[in-house]
Design an enzyme around this catalytic site. Sequence first.
Site, PDB file in Angstrom:
ATOM      1  N   GLN A 187     -12.989  15.342   4.778  1.00 31.24           N
ATOM      2  CA  GLN A 187     -11.876  16.055   5.389  1.00 31.24           C
ATOM      3  C   GLN A 187     -11.443  15.552   6.756  1.00 31.24           C
ATOM      4  OE1 GLN A 187     -10.656  20.605   6.758  1.00 31.24           O
ATOM      5  NE2 GLN A 187     -12.441  20.311   5.493  1.00 31.24           N
ATOM      6  N   LYS A 196     -21.190  -3.779  -1.368  1.00 31.08           N
ATOM      7  CA  LYS A 196     -22.551  -4.291  -1.524  1.00 31.08           C
ATOM      8  C   LYS A 196     -22.553  -5.684  -2.126  1.00 31.08           C
ATOM      9  CE  LYS A 196     -24.691   0.261  -1.736  1.00 31.08           C
ATOM     10  NZ  LYS A 196     -25.513   1.228  -2.504  1.00 31.08           N
ATOM     11  N   LYS A 219     -26.881  15.158  11.329  1.00 37.24           N
ATOM     12  CA  LYS A 219     -25.732  15.292  10.441  1.00 37.24           C
ATOM     13  C   LYS A 219     -24.972  16.572  10.792  1.00 37.24           C
ATOM     14  CE  LYS A 219     -27.156  12.774   6.295  1.00 37.24           C
ATOM     15  NZ  LYS A 219     -27.392  12.878   4.833  1.00 37.24           N
ATOM     16  N   TYR A 268     -21.591  19.241   9.551  1.00 45.24           N
ATOM     17  CA  TYR A 268     -20.551  19.684   8.627  1.00 45.24           C
ATOM     18  C   TYR A 268     -19.666  20.669   9.387  1.00 45.24           C
ATOM     19  CZ  TYR A 268     -23.127  17.468   4.849  1.00 45.24           C
ATOM     20  OH  TYR A 268     -23.739  16.542   4.052  1.00 45.24           O
ATOM     21  N   GLU A 269     -18.599  21.097   8.752  1.00 47.15           N
ATOM     22  CA  GLU A 269     -17.638  22.004   9.388  1.00 47.15           C
ATOM     23  C   GLU A 269     -18.311  23.140  10.145  1.00 47.15           C
ATOM     24  OE1 GLU A 269     -14.560  24.019  10.773  1.00 47.15           O
ATOM     25  OE2 GLU A 269     -14.188  22.176   9.657  1.00 47.15           O
ATOM     26  N   ASP A 309     -13.609  20.049  11.112  1.00 45.34           N
ATOM     27  CA  ASP A 309     -13.155  18.854  10.389  1.00 45.34           C
ATOM     28  C   ASP A 309     -11.710  18.504  10.730  1.00 45.34           C
ATOM     29  OD1 ASP A 309     -15.315  17.828   8.866  1.00 45.34           O
ATOM     30  OD2 ASP A 309     -15.175  19.498   7.484  1.00 45.34           O
ATOM     31  N   GLY A 344      -6.649  36.775  26.272  1.00 45.36           N
ATOM     32  CA  GLY A 344      -5.810  36.374  27.388  1.00 45.36           C
ATOM     33  C   GLY A 344      -5.645  37.513  28.374  1.00 45.36           C
ATOM     34  N   GLY A 345      -4.733  37.354  29.308  1.00 39.77           N
ATOM     35  CA  GLY A 345      -4.528  38.372  30.321  1.00 39.77           C
ATOM     36  C   GLY A 345      -3.862  39.624  29.782  1.00 39.77           C
TER      37      GLY A 345
END
Length: 423
Positions: A16, A73, A135, A137-138, A167, A244-245
Amino acid sequence: MEALKGVRILDMSHVQAGPTCSQLLAWMGADVIKFENPAGDATRGQLRDVPNADSLYFTMLNCNKRSITVNMKSAEGKQVFVDLLKKCDMIMENFGPGVLDRLGFTWEKIHELNPKIVMGSIKGFGSTGPYAEFKAYENVAQAMGGAMSTTGVPEGPPFVTGAQIGDSGTGLHLAVGLLAALRQAERTGQGQYVEVAMMDGVMNLCRVKFRDHQRLTRQSLSEFSVPTHQGMGAVPRAGNDSGGGQLGNAIRCKPGGPNDFLYIVVQEAVWEGLANRIGPDLNMPNLATDAKYAKIADRRKNQAEMWELIGEFALKHTKRELMAILNPLDVPCGPIMSTEDLANDEHVRGRDMWVELDHPQRGKWWNVGMPIKLSDSPALIKRSPTLGEHTDEVLKQVLGYDEAKVGALRQAGAFSAPPKKAA
Protein backbone atom coordinates in the site's frame (compact mmCIF):
# COMPACT_ATOMS: atom_id res chain seq x y z
CA MET A 1 -0.54 18.48 -21.04
CA GLU A 2 0.02 16.05 -18.18
CA ALA A 3 2.03 17.64 -15.38
CA LEU A 4 4.59 14.80 -15.12
CA LYS A 5 4.62 13.74 -18.76
CA GLY A 6 8.11 12.53 -19.65
CA VAL A 7 8.96 11.41 -16.12
CA ARG A 8 9.57 7.65 -15.93
CA ILE A 9 9.42 5.77 -12.64
CA LEU A 10 10.66 2.26 -11.91
CA ASP A 11 8.26 1.21 -9.19
CA MET A 12 9.44 -1.77 -7.16
CA SER A 13 7.08 -1.00 -4.30
CA HIS A 14 4.26 -3.27 -3.24
CA VAL A 15 1.23 -3.53 -0.92
CA GLN A 16 0.00 0.00 0.00
CA ALA A 17 2.49 2.70 1.01
CA GLY A 18 4.62 2.78 -2.13
CA PRO A 19 1.79 2.11 -4.59
CA THR A 20 -0.18 5.01 -3.09
CA CYS A 21 2.70 7.31 -3.97
CA SER A 22 3.31 5.93 -7.47
CA GLN A 23 -0.40 5.92 -8.34
CA LEU A 24 -0.65 9.63 -7.53
CA LEU A 25 2.38 10.33 -9.71
CA ALA A 26 0.92 8.17 -12.48
CA TRP A 27 -2.34 10.14 -12.29
CA MET A 28 -0.25 13.27 -12.82
CA GLY A 29 1.16 11.78 -16.01
CA ALA A 30 4.32 9.92 -15.00
CA ASP A 31 5.08 6.67 -16.82
CA VAL A 32 5.09 4.26 -13.88
CA ILE A 33 6.55 0.84 -14.67
CA LYS A 34 5.48 -1.54 -11.92
CA PHE A 35 8.43 -3.90 -11.61
CA GLU A 36 7.11 -7.16 -10.13
CA ASN A 37 8.63 -10.53 -9.41
CA PRO A 38 7.01 -13.38 -11.36
CA ALA A 39 4.58 -14.07 -8.49
CA GLY A 40 3.43 -10.44 -8.56
CA ASP A 41 2.54 -7.95 -5.85
CA ALA A 42 1.16 -9.96 -2.92
CA THR A 43 -1.97 -7.82 -2.82
CA ARG A 44 -3.10 -9.14 -6.21
CA GLY A 45 -4.41 -12.18 -4.35
CA GLN A 46 -5.15 -10.72 -0.91
CA LEU A 47 -8.80 -10.28 0.13
CA ARG A 48 -9.86 -11.50 -3.32
CA ASP A 49 -13.58 -11.09 -4.01
CA VAL A 50 -13.67 -12.34 -7.62
CA PRO A 51 -12.11 -15.78 -8.29
CA ASN A 52 -8.90 -15.71 -10.35
CA ALA A 53 -8.96 -11.92 -10.63
CA ASP A 54 -6.79 -9.21 -9.12
CA SER A 55 -8.20 -8.08 -5.79
CA LEU A 56 -9.63 -4.66 -5.12
CA TYR A 57 -6.72 -4.18 -2.72
CA PHE A 58 -4.42 -4.24 -5.75
CA THR A 59 -6.58 -2.56 -8.38
CA MET A 60 -7.40 0.44 -6.21
CA LEU A 61 -3.72 1.26 -5.66
CA ASN A 62 -2.20 0.56 -9.06
CA CYS A 63 -4.15 2.47 -11.68
CA ASN A 64 -2.42 4.04 -14.71
CA LYS A 65 0.68 1.85 -14.37
CA ARG A 66 2.41 -0.65 -16.67
CA SER A 67 3.40 -4.05 -15.27
CA ILE A 68 6.55 -5.94 -16.11
CA THR A 69 7.61 -9.18 -14.44
CA VAL A 70 11.31 -9.79 -13.90
CA ASN A 71 13.14 -12.54 -12.05
CA MET A 72 15.82 -10.64 -10.14
CA LYS A 73 17.37 -13.91 -8.97
CA SER A 74 18.65 -14.55 -12.50
CA ALA A 75 21.61 -12.78 -14.08
CA GLU A 76 19.48 -11.94 -17.11
CA GLY A 77 16.77 -10.44 -14.93
CA LYS A 78 19.29 -8.30 -13.11
CA GLN A 79 20.56 -6.99 -16.44
CA VAL A 80 17.02 -6.01 -17.45
CA PHE A 81 16.75 -4.16 -14.12
CA VAL A 82 20.03 -2.31 -14.78
CA ASP A 83 18.94 -1.35 -18.29
CA LEU A 84 15.63 0.01 -16.98
CA LEU A 85 17.39 1.84 -14.18
CA LYS A 86 19.37 3.80 -16.75
CA LYS A 87 16.17 4.84 -18.54
CA CYS A 88 14.27 6.08 -15.47
CA ASP A 89 14.12 9.34 -13.54
CA MET A 90 13.01 7.73 -10.28
CA ILE A 91 13.10 4.36 -8.60
CA MET A 92 10.88 3.43 -5.65
CA GLU A 93 11.00 0.55 -3.18
CA ASN A 94 9.51 -0.45 0.14
CA PHE A 95 11.22 -3.78 0.72
CA GLY A 96 12.25 -4.94 4.15
CA PRO A 97 15.61 -3.71 5.46
CA GLY A 98 18.55 -4.84 3.31
CA VAL A 99 16.62 -6.65 0.54
CA LEU A 100 17.96 -4.61 -2.37
CA ASP A 101 21.41 -4.52 -0.81
CA ARG A 102 21.52 -8.32 -0.77
CA LEU A 103 20.65 -8.34 -4.48
CA GLY A 104 23.72 -6.19 -5.06
CA PHE A 105 21.95 -2.88 -5.53
CA THR A 106 22.78 -0.47 -2.72
CA TRP A 107 21.89 3.19 -3.18
CA GLU A 108 25.55 3.85 -3.95
CA LYS A 109 25.49 1.26 -6.75
CA ILE A 110 22.20 2.58 -8.16
CA HIS A 111 23.55 6.14 -8.07
CA GLU A 112 26.69 4.97 -9.86
CA LEU A 113 24.62 3.34 -12.61
CA ASN A 114 22.43 6.43 -13.06
CA PRO A 115 23.79 9.55 -11.29
CA LYS A 116 20.65 11.57 -12.00
CA ILE A 117 18.13 9.06 -10.68
CA VAL A 118 16.09 9.86 -7.57
CA MET A 119 15.48 6.92 -5.26
CA GLY A 120 12.47 6.79 -2.96
CA SER A 121 12.49 4.35 -0.07
CA ILE A 122 9.78 3.62 2.49
CA LYS A 123 10.79 1.87 5.68
CA GLY A 124 8.89 1.18 8.86
CA PHE A 125 11.35 3.05 11.06
CA GLY A 126 14.00 4.33 8.69
CA SER A 127 17.48 3.05 7.92
CA THR A 128 19.08 4.39 11.10
CA GLY A 129 18.37 4.09 14.81
CA PRO A 130 17.64 1.17 17.16
CA TYR A 131 14.31 0.37 15.45
CA ALA A 132 15.75 0.22 11.93
CA GLU A 133 15.54 -3.56 11.57
CA PHE A 134 12.00 -3.88 12.92
CA LYS A 135 9.10 -4.72 10.63
CA ALA A 136 6.13 -2.37 10.49
CA TYR A 137 2.57 -2.51 9.27
CA GLU A 138 -0.19 0.10 9.19
CA ASN A 139 -1.37 -0.33 12.76
CA VAL A 140 2.15 -0.76 14.12
CA ALA A 141 3.06 2.61 12.63
CA GLN A 142 -0.06 4.18 14.14
CA ALA A 143 0.86 2.68 17.51
CA MET A 144 4.47 3.84 17.47
CA GLY A 145 3.90 7.22 15.82
CA GLY A 146 1.61 8.56 18.55
CA ALA A 147 -1.77 8.26 16.84
CA MET A 148 -3.24 5.37 18.82
CA SER A 149 -2.39 6.76 22.24
CA THR A 150 -4.47 9.85 21.48
CA THR A 151 -7.41 8.13 19.73
CA GLY A 152 -10.38 6.72 21.60
CA VAL A 153 -12.31 7.46 24.77
CA PRO A 154 -10.52 8.36 28.01
CA GLU A 155 -11.13 5.18 29.99
CA GLY A 156 -11.10 2.83 27.00
CA PRO A 157 -8.34 1.15 24.99
CA PRO A 158 -6.40 3.01 22.30
CA PHE A 159 -7.88 2.81 18.80
CA VAL A 160 -6.48 2.83 15.29
CA THR A 161 -8.05 5.20 12.82
CA GLY A 162 -9.86 3.88 9.76
CA ALA A 163 -7.81 6.22 7.57
CA GLN A 164 -4.58 4.51 6.53
CA ILE A 165 -2.27 7.18 7.91
CA GLY A 166 0.62 4.73 8.31
CA ASP A 167 0.67 3.36 4.76
CA SER A 168 -1.10 5.84 2.50
CA GLY A 169 0.00 8.78 4.68
CA THR A 170 3.61 7.72 4.20
CA GLY A 171 3.06 7.40 0.45
CA LEU A 172 1.86 10.99 0.33
CA HIS A 173 4.95 12.16 2.21
CA LEU A 174 7.18 10.25 -0.23
CA ALA A 175 5.50 11.84 -3.25
CA VAL A 176 6.39 15.29 -1.93
CA GLY A 177 9.99 14.26 -1.31
CA LEU A 178 10.40 12.64 -4.72
CA LEU A 179 9.09 15.65 -6.59
CA ALA A 180 11.40 17.96 -4.63
CA ALA A 181 14.39 15.72 -5.33
CA LEU A 182 13.43 15.50 -9.01
CA ARG A 183 13.37 19.28 -9.22
CA GLN A 184 16.86 19.45 -7.70
CA ALA A 185 18.15 16.73 -10.03
CA GLU A 186 16.94 18.76 -13.00
CA ARG A 187 18.99 21.71 -11.77
CA THR A 188 22.14 19.87 -10.65
CA GLY A 189 22.21 16.64 -12.65
CA GLN A 190 22.53 14.67 -9.43
CA GLY A 191 19.84 12.48 -7.92
CA GLN A 192 19.51 11.69 -4.26
CA TYR A 193 18.07 9.14 -1.83
CA VAL A 194 14.67 10.06 -0.38
CA GLU A 195 13.57 8.10 2.68
CA VAL A 196 10.29 8.24 4.57
CA ALA A 197 9.74 6.12 7.66
CA MET A 198 6.15 5.17 8.45
CA MET A 199 6.65 6.04 12.11
CA ASP A 200 7.98 9.48 11.14
CA GLY A 201 5.06 10.12 8.80
CA VAL A 202 2.52 9.29 11.50
CA MET A 203 4.32 11.60 13.95
CA ASN A 204 4.05 14.42 11.43
CA LEU A 205 0.32 13.82 11.07
CA CYS A 206 0.03 13.95 14.88
CA ARG A 207 1.64 17.38 15.04
CA VAL A 208 -1.20 19.03 17.02
CA LYS A 209 -0.92 16.33 19.68
CA PHE A 210 2.72 17.24 20.17
CA ARG A 211 1.59 20.86 20.40
CA ASP A 212 -0.67 19.83 23.30
CA HIS A 213 2.10 17.69 24.82
CA GLN A 214 4.21 20.81 25.24
CA ARG A 215 1.31 22.99 26.40
CA LEU A 216 0.75 20.50 29.22
CA THR A 217 4.14 21.42 30.69
CA ARG A 218 2.72 24.88 31.42
CA GLN A 219 -1.04 24.55 31.82
CA SER A 220 -4.13 22.39 31.64
CA LEU A 221 -5.93 22.05 28.31
CA SER A 222 -9.16 23.96 28.82
CA GLU A 223 -10.67 22.88 25.50
CA PHE A 224 -10.52 19.18 26.47
CA SER A 225 -13.67 17.60 27.86
CA VAL A 226 -11.58 15.28 30.02
CA PRO A 227 -9.59 16.46 33.06
CA THR A 228 -6.07 17.65 32.34
CA HIS A 229 -3.48 19.33 34.51
CA GLN A 230 -0.08 20.92 34.22
CA GLY A 231 2.70 18.35 34.20
CA MET A 232 0.46 15.35 33.51
CA GLY A 233 2.81 14.18 30.76
CA ALA A 234 1.11 12.34 27.90
CA VAL A 235 -1.75 13.91 25.98
CA PRO A 236 -4.90 11.97 26.92
CA ARG A 237 -7.52 10.39 24.71
CA ALA A 238 -10.46 12.75 24.45
CA GLY A 239 -13.08 11.02 22.33
CA ASN A 240 -14.49 13.32 19.65
CA ASP A 241 -13.21 16.60 21.06
CA SER A 242 -12.21 18.91 18.22
CA GLY A 243 -8.57 19.08 19.25
CA GLY A 244 -8.47 22.80 18.49
CA GLY A 245 -9.27 26.07 20.20
CA GLN A 246 -12.95 25.77 19.33
CA LEU A 247 -15.25 23.20 20.91
CA GLY A 248 -16.44 20.38 18.69
CA ASN A 249 -18.18 17.04 19.01
CA ALA A 250 -20.21 14.42 17.17
CA ILE A 251 -23.87 14.77 18.11
CA ARG A 252 -26.41 11.97 17.69
CA CYS A 253 -29.38 12.65 15.41
CA LYS A 254 -32.54 10.74 14.56
CA PRO A 255 -33.25 7.92 13.84
CA GLY A 256 -30.24 6.98 16.00
CA GLY A 257 -28.33 4.58 13.74
CA PRO A 258 -24.56 3.97 14.01
CA ASN A 259 -23.76 6.84 11.62
CA ASP A 260 -26.64 9.17 12.48
CA PHE A 261 -24.37 11.87 13.89
CA LEU A 262 -23.48 15.39 12.89
CA TYR A 263 -20.08 16.78 13.83
CA ILE A 264 -20.55 20.33 15.11
CA VAL A 265 -17.97 23.00 15.93
CA VAL A 266 -19.21 25.76 18.21
CA GLN A 267 -17.04 28.71 17.27
CA GLU A 268 -17.19 31.74 19.50
CA ALA A 269 -18.61 33.84 16.66
CA VAL A 270 -21.58 31.53 16.07
CA TRP A 271 -22.71 30.87 19.64
CA GLU A 272 -25.28 33.66 19.79
CA GLY A 273 -26.98 32.65 16.54
CA LEU A 274 -26.88 28.96 17.44
CA ALA A 275 -28.27 29.54 20.94
CA ASN A 276 -31.03 31.79 19.65
CA ARG A 277 -32.04 29.10 17.16
CA ILE A 278 -32.11 26.09 19.50
CA GLY A 279 -32.97 27.85 22.76
CA PRO A 280 -36.73 28.34 22.13
CA ASP A 281 -37.12 24.65 21.18
CA LEU A 282 -35.51 23.73 24.50
CA ASN A 283 -37.67 26.17 26.51
CA MET A 284 -34.53 28.24 27.09
CA PRO A 285 -35.20 31.50 25.21
CA ASN A 286 -32.29 33.22 26.97
CA LEU A 287 -29.72 30.51 26.22
CA ALA A 288 -27.44 32.91 24.33
CA THR A 289 -26.92 35.05 27.42
CA ASP A 290 -27.04 32.28 30.02
CA ALA A 291 -24.06 32.83 32.33
CA LYS A 292 -23.06 29.15 32.04
CA TYR A 293 -22.52 29.44 28.28
CA ALA A 294 -22.29 33.10 27.27
CA LYS A 295 -18.48 33.26 27.04
CA ILE A 296 -16.15 30.70 25.52
CA ALA A 297 -14.44 30.11 28.86
CA ASP A 298 -17.83 29.29 30.36
CA ARG A 299 -18.70 26.95 27.51
CA ARG A 300 -15.40 25.15 27.91
CA LYS A 301 -16.00 24.75 31.62
CA ASN A 302 -19.57 23.53 31.10
CA GLN A 303 -19.18 21.86 27.73
CA ALA A 304 -20.71 18.54 28.80
CA GLU A 305 -23.97 20.33 29.62
CA MET A 306 -23.75 22.43 26.46
CA TRP A 307 -23.45 19.31 24.31
CA GLU A 308 -26.40 17.75 26.11
CA LEU A 309 -28.55 20.75 25.16
CA ILE A 310 -27.43 20.67 21.53
CA GLY A 311 -27.93 16.89 21.56
CA GLU A 312 -31.50 17.24 22.80
CA PHE A 313 -32.26 19.55 19.87
CA ALA A 314 -30.44 17.28 17.42
CA LEU A 315 -32.51 14.20 18.27
CA LYS A 316 -35.52 15.87 16.65
CA HIS A 317 -33.77 16.01 13.27
CA THR A 318 -31.86 13.78 10.88
CA LYS A 319 -28.22 14.63 10.32
CA ARG A 320 -29.03 16.20 6.95
CA GLU A 321 -31.92 18.21 8.39
CA LEU A 322 -29.73 19.48 11.21
CA MET A 323 -26.99 20.38 8.76
CA ALA A 324 -29.56 22.41 6.77
CA ILE A 325 -30.51 24.29 9.96
CA LEU A 326 -26.93 25.03 11.02
CA ASN A 327 -25.34 25.97 7.70
CA PRO A 328 -27.28 29.27 7.35
CA LEU A 329 -26.02 30.15 10.84
CA ASP A 330 -22.40 29.60 9.65
CA VAL A 331 -21.94 26.81 12.18
CA PRO A 332 -19.20 24.49 10.87
CA CYS A 333 -20.71 21.02 10.73
CA GLY A 334 -20.75 17.85 8.72
CA PRO A 335 -22.60 14.54 8.82
CA ILE A 336 -20.75 11.37 9.68
CA MET A 337 -20.66 9.86 6.21
CA SER A 338 -20.40 6.11 5.84
CA THR A 339 -18.74 4.39 2.90
CA GLU A 340 -22.23 3.84 1.49
CA ASP A 341 -23.08 7.52 1.91
CA LEU A 342 -19.94 8.57 0.07
CA ALA A 343 -20.32 6.03 -2.74
CA ASN A 344 -23.71 7.53 -3.55
CA ASP A 345 -23.05 11.19 -2.78
CA GLU A 346 -23.77 13.81 -5.45
CA HIS A 347 -20.88 16.02 -4.31
CA VAL A 348 -18.40 13.11 -4.40
CA ARG A 349 -19.54 11.97 -7.86
CA GLY A 350 -19.45 15.52 -9.16
CA ARG A 351 -15.83 15.91 -8.13
CA ASP A 352 -14.82 12.59 -9.72
CA MET A 353 -13.90 11.12 -6.37
CA TRP A 354 -15.78 7.86 -7.02
CA VAL A 355 -14.89 6.61 -10.48
CA GLU A 356 -16.14 3.54 -12.34
CA LEU A 357 -13.57 1.49 -14.26
CA ASP A 358 -13.57 -1.74 -16.26
CA HIS A 359 -11.09 -4.57 -15.75
CA PRO A 360 -10.54 -7.56 -18.05
CA GLN A 361 -10.60 -10.02 -15.14
CA ARG A 362 -13.10 -8.56 -12.71
CA GLY A 363 -15.38 -6.40 -14.87
CA LYS A 364 -16.84 -3.13 -13.55
CA TRP A 365 -15.51 -1.75 -10.28
CA TRP A 366 -15.08 1.58 -8.54
CA ASN A 367 -12.03 3.46 -7.37
CA VAL A 368 -11.49 6.52 -5.22
CA GLY A 369 -10.55 9.36 -7.53
CA MET A 370 -7.64 11.75 -7.68
CA PRO A 371 -7.82 14.14 -4.69
CA ILE A 372 -5.33 16.63 -6.15
CA LYS A 373 -7.04 18.75 -8.78
CA LEU A 374 -4.75 20.43 -11.34
CA SER A 375 -6.61 22.97 -13.47
CA ASP A 376 -4.58 22.46 -16.65
CA SER A 377 -3.88 18.74 -16.33
CA PRO A 378 -6.84 16.86 -14.85
CA ALA A 379 -6.23 13.20 -14.10
CA LEU A 380 -7.57 10.57 -16.48
CA ILE A 381 -7.92 7.44 -14.37
CA LYS A 382 -7.22 4.13 -16.11
CA ARG A 383 -7.45 0.59 -14.76
CA SER A 384 -4.61 -1.25 -13.06
CA PRO A 385 -2.47 -3.64 -15.15
CA THR A 386 -2.71 -7.40 -15.08
CA LEU A 387 0.46 -9.17 -13.97
CA GLY A 388 3.19 -8.75 -16.58
CA GLU A 389 0.76 -7.20 -19.07
CA HIS A 390 3.31 -4.76 -20.43
CA THR A 391 6.50 -6.82 -20.22
CA ASP A 392 7.09 -7.03 -23.97
CA GLU A 393 5.90 -3.46 -24.52
CA VAL A 394 8.35 -2.02 -21.98
CA LEU A 395 11.26 -4.16 -23.19
CA LYS A 396 10.74 -3.07 -26.80
CA GLN A 397 9.57 0.54 -26.39
CA VAL A 398 11.68 1.65 -23.43
CA LEU A 399 14.77 -0.53 -23.78
CA GLY A 400 14.75 -1.06 -27.54
CA TYR A 401 15.09 -4.85 -27.32
CA ASP A 402 14.18 -6.69 -30.50
CA GLU A 403 12.02 -9.80 -30.68
CA ALA A 404 15.02 -12.12 -30.74
CA LYS A 405 16.52 -10.65 -27.59
CA VAL A 406 13.19 -10.74 -25.76
CA GLY A 407 12.77 -14.38 -26.77
CA ALA A 408 16.26 -15.29 -25.61
CA LEU A 409 15.75 -13.60 -22.26
CA ARG A 410 12.42 -15.33 -21.81
CA GLN A 411 14.02 -18.68 -22.60
CA ALA A 412 16.70 -17.94 -20.00
CA GLY A 413 14.05 -17.33 -17.32
CA ALA A 414 14.48 -13.58 -16.97
CA PHE A 415 10.75 -13.00 -16.64
CA SER A 416 9.51 -16.12 -14.86
CA ALA A 417 10.08 -17.97 -11.64
CA PRO A 418 12.64 -20.78 -11.81
CA PRO A 419 11.13 -24.27 -12.02
CA LYS A 420 10.61 -25.92 -8.65
CA LYS A 421 13.09 -28.61 -7.81
CA ALA A 422 11.73 -32.11 -7.67
CA ALA A 423 11.22 -33.39 -4.13
